[in-house]
Design a protein around this motif. Sequence first.
Motif, mmCIF file in Angstrom:
data_model
loop_
_atom_site.group_PDB
_atom_site.id
_atom_site.type_symbol
_atom_site.label_atom_id
_atom_site.label_comp_id
_atom_site.label_asym_id
_atom_site.label_seq_id
_atom_site.Cartn_x
_atom_site.Cartn_y
_atom_site.Cartn_z
ATOM 1 N N GLY A 89 0.995 0.252 -7.452
ATOM 2 C CA GLY A 89 2.001 -0.104 -6.306
ATOM 3 C C GLY A 89 3.049 1.198 -6.177
ATOM 4 O O GLY A 89 3.740 1.199 -5.402
ATOM 5 N N GLY B 262 2.310 3.874 -4.584
ATOM 6 C CA GLY B 262 2.113 4.488 -3.191
ATOM 7 C C GLY B 262 0.970 5.557 -3.241
ATOM 8 O O GLY B 262 1.277 6.367 -2.096
ATOM 9 N N LYS B 263 0.163 5.468 -4.169
ATOM 10 C CA LYS B 263 -0.951 6.434 -4.085
ATOM 11 C C LYS B 263 -1.926 6.267 -2.774
ATOM 12 O O LYS B 263 -2.023 7.243 -2.056
ATOM 13 N N THR B 264 -2.348 5.048 -2.578
ATOM 14 C CA THR B 264 -3.176 5.050 -1.359
ATOM 15 C C THR B 264 -2.458 5.395 -0.048
ATOM 16 O O THR B 264 -2.864 5.976 0.725
ATOM 17 N N THR B 265 -1.122 4.891 -0.281
ATOM 18 C CA THR B 265 -0.324 5.278 1.221
ATOM 19 C C THR B 265 0.029 6.699 1.475
ATOM 20 O O THR B 265 -0.105 7.207 2.491
ATOM 21 N N LYS C 42 2.101 -6.895 -5.672
ATOM 22 C CA LYS C 42 1.599 -6.759 -4.395
ATOM 23 C C LYS C 42 0.504 -7.399 -4.116
ATOM 24 O O LYS C 42 -0.251 -7.887 -4.869
ATOM 25 N N THR D 297 -4.659 -4.347 -4.119
ATOM 26 C CA THR D 297 -4.649 -2.931 -5.173
ATOM 27 C C THR D 297 -6.067 -2.391 -4.983
ATOM 28 O O THR D 297 -7.118 -2.981 -4.392
ATOM 29 N N THR D 298 -5.978 -1.145 -5.485
ATOM 30 C CA THR D 298 -7.126 -0.219 -5.285
ATOM 31 C C THR D 298 -7.967 -0.470 -6.788
ATOM 32 O O THR D 298 -7.445 -0.425 -7.821
ATOM 33 N N LYS E 136 10.019 4.796 -3.443
ATOM 34 C CA LYS E 136 10.674 3.853 -3.040
ATOM 35 C C LYS E 136 11.968 4.079 -3.273
ATOM 36 O O LYS E 136 12.728 3.300 -3.654
ATOM 37 N N ASP F 250 13.982 4.564 -1.146
ATOM 38 C CA ASP F 250 15.130 3.724 -0.071
ATOM 39 C C ASP F 250 15.092 1.954 -0.712
ATOM 40 O O ASP F 250 16.034 1.371 -0.141
HETATM 41 N N1 LIG Z 1 10.138 0.941 1.057
HETATM 42 C C1 LIG Z 1 8.898 1.828 0.431
HETATM 43 N N2 LIG Z 1 7.530 1.333 0.595
HETATM 44 C C2 LIG Z 1 6.526 2.272 0.214
HETATM 45 C C3 LIG Z 1 6.905 3.538 -0.368
HETATM 46 N N3 LIG Z 1 5.764 4.123 -0.703
HETATM 47 C C4 LIG Z 1 4.598 2.998 -0.656
HETATM 48 N N4 LIG Z 1 5.170 1.839 -0.128
HETATM 49 C C5 LIG Z 1 4.763 0.686 -0.049
HETATM 50 O O1 LIG Z 1 4.310 0.199 -1.105
HETATM 51 C C6 LIG Z 1 2.942 -0.615 -1.142
HETATM 52 C C7 LIG Z 1 2.182 -0.293 -2.366
HETATM 53 O O2 LIG Z 1 1.533 1.130 -1.935
HETATM 54 P P1 LIG Z 1 0.160 1.577 -2.240
HETATM 55 O O3 LIG Z 1 -0.050 2.857 -1.420
HETATM 56 O O4 LIG Z 1 -0.894 0.403 -2.086
HETATM 57 O O5 LIG Z 1 0.191 1.734 -3.710
HETATM 58 P P2 LIG Z 1 -1.166 2.168 -4.805
HETATM 59 O O6 LIG Z 1 -0.375 3.023 -5.581
HETATM 60 O O7 LIG Z 1 -2.165 2.500 -4.193
HETATM 61 O O8 LIG Z 1 -1.138 0.916 -5.532
HETATM 62 P P3 LIG Z 1 -2.638 0.491 -6.506
HETATM 63 O O9 LIG Z 1 -3.692 0.696 -5.583
HETATM 64 O O10 LIG Z 1 -2.653 -1.026 -6.702
HETATM 65 O O11 LIG Z 1 -2.785 1.082 -7.805
HETATM 66 C C8 LIG Z 1 2.674 -0.661 0.327
HETATM 67 O O12 LIG Z 1 3.039 -1.394 0.903
HETATM 68 C C9 LIG Z 1 3.198 0.609 0.721
HETATM 69 O O13 LIG Z 1 3.571 0.831 2.182
HETATM 70 C C10 LIG Z 1 8.343 4.026 -0.092
HETATM 71 O O14 LIG Z 1 8.374 5.012 -0.395
HETATM 72 N N5 LIG Z 1 9.028 3.121 0.599
#
Ligand SMILES: Nc1nc2c(ncn2[C@@H]2O[C@H](COP(=O)(O)OP(=O)(O)OP(=O)(O)O)[C@@H](O)[C@H]2O)c(=O)[nH]1
Lengths: 332, 173
Positions: free
Chosen positions: B11, B13-16, B41, B44-45, B123, B125
Amino acid sequence: MTSLDSTLIISHSDLQQEDSVVLNTAIKLLSLEGVMFRLEDSAPEHAHLLILDDDGQGSRSLLKLSRPGQVKVILSTRHHTGKNVISVVKPLELSSIKSLLKRLFTLMQTQIKKSRQFAENSPQAKPIEPLTDTLFNVLIDTRKQGRVIEVSCDDYPSLYIDGIKHSLATNASQDQLRQIASLALEQLSIRDLSTDNFSVHSNDLTMISLHNFLWSSGIICSQGRLLSGHSIDKPFKLKAWPNFTRHDFKAEYFKLAAILAKNTCSINELQRLSKIPIDDIINFYNAAYAVGIIDDDSITQPTAGSDTRQVPAEKQGLLSRIADRLTLKKYL
Amino acid sequence: MDKIIFTGPVGAGKTTAIGSISEIPPVGTDVQCTDESIEIKEKTTVAMDYSYITLEDGTRIHLYGTPGQERFNFMWNILTTGGIGLVILVNKDHPQAIDELERYLDAFSEFIEQTGTVIGLTKCDINKHSTDISMFHECLYKRNQIFPVFEIDARESEDVKTLIHALLAVLVN
Ligand SMILES: Nc1nc2c(ncn2[C@@H]2O[C@H](COP(=O)(O)OP(=O)(O)OP(=O)(O)O)[C@@H](O)[C@H]2O)c(=O)[nH]1
Ligand SMILES: [Mg+2]
C-alpha cells in the motif's frame, strides 16, 4: 542546463521545418554515438551552440549577441565570417551537419576543459559579498531568537511567523510568497507579536511549514551573497537532501546535492568540481543552512575527489536521455 | 535490459507511482486482498508490476514494482538483477514508517551498494500517524546513507519524476 557535464546545449532560431527535422535527426543519431547535444530553445544566449537561419528576423538579433565561447552556425546562401561563426549552405544535409556537429562537439569539449582549468588556476574572480538586510536574514533571526513576528506590506496578505513552532500562517499563495521574498526590506513592515496575538491572527489562515518558506526565500534573497559568519573555504557536507518536491529548485541543485551527500568540500571546491556558477552554489548553501541540513561541525578535511566514480560515457548518455524524457515543469 | 525498481511495503503506492509516469497502465497482477492486507487495502499486487517509458532513441526503460506482501519476497532478487536504480516508497503516515524504511534498506542492501537509491514518502496528505521528515533524515544519517528523501504524492507525476531526477543525479555524480 543538464546536470551532465558532457552534454552541450544547442539552440536554434528561424529554421525552416525541413532543416529543423534534419537537425533533430542528426542530434538523435549522434546521441547513439555518445555525442550528447540537447536542444533548448528557451534561452539561446546560454547555448553552447546556436544555429541560425540568416533569413529570419530573430536570427539577425541573435547574431549580434556574443556569449564567450558560443559557436554560431549560420544557414545561409551567403558566406559569413567572424570569430566562432561557421557558414553552412541551405538546405541542411543530414550527413554534413552530423559530421560538423561531431567535430564541433570534440572541439568545444576541449575548449570548455581548457577554460575550466584556467578558471581553477586563477584566483576568485570577484569578492563574495555578505548577505544582509533581506527578509531571509529576518527569518533566520526570528527562528534563532525564538521570536513571533508579523510581516506586512501594502499589496500582499500578511505573514504571521512563529519562530518557536516553526510555522507560518498566511493567505498568500506560493507565488505571492516568492514575490514577498523578493521585495526589499524597506518595502516590508515587520513587528513583534505575542504568542497570543499570533493565535488570534492565524486563526483563519493557512498554516504552512516555515521550512519551505525559509528555503525559497534563501534561494530568492541570496543572489550570490553569503550569510555572514560563513566562509567559501570551509568544508561541509549535507546531512540530508533538500526535500525537492516541496522546494523551488534549479536543475543544478540535484548535482550539488548528489556531490555533497557523498563528499565533503568547500563552496570554492564545489565550484571547481561541479562547474556550476558560484552564485548558484552560494544560494543553495544559504538555503540548505537555513533548513538545517548543512553538516560542518567537526569537518576539517575535504574528501572531494576521493570518492568520485567515473561513469562510462554510454551510461551517462542513457541517464541523460532518461532525464530528458521525464522533463520537469517546475524548474526555477 | 535497463530497468528501475520500485519497492516498499503493502500500500505504499508502488503501482500508483509507476502508473503516474509510465506510458501504459502498469501491467499488474493486482488481485483482491484475501489475507491480513485486506484491512489496509482492497487490491494488492502479486508477483510484480510492470510498465515502461520510451526514450527518444527508442530505448525502453522498464519500470518494475515488487509485490508488497512478504510472501512474495522471493521475487526481489529476480527483479533487481541488472537494475539501474532503486526507488523505495514508504507510507509516511504508517505508525512504524521508520522501521518499514529500514526493513527495505536492509533487505536490498546488496543492490543499494551497487546502484543508487531514492526514497519517496507517500501519503503526506494524510496526517493520522505521520512521522516528520527529519526523523527519516536522522535514520539515514545514522546509517551513513544520505539518500534523497522527498515527500511525494504517488498520484502526481511531477513528484515521481522529481524522485527519478534525483536518482539519475545520484547515479551520475
Ligand atoms: N492520499 C494518498 N493516497 C495515495 C498516495 N499514494 C498512493 N495512494 C493510494 O494508495 C492506494 C495504494 O496504492 P498502490 O499503488 O496500490 O500501493 P502498492 O504499493 O502498489 O501496494 P501493494 O501492491 O499491495 O504492495 C491507492 O488507492 C492509491 O491511490 C498518496 O500520496 N496520497
Ligand atoms: Mg501494487
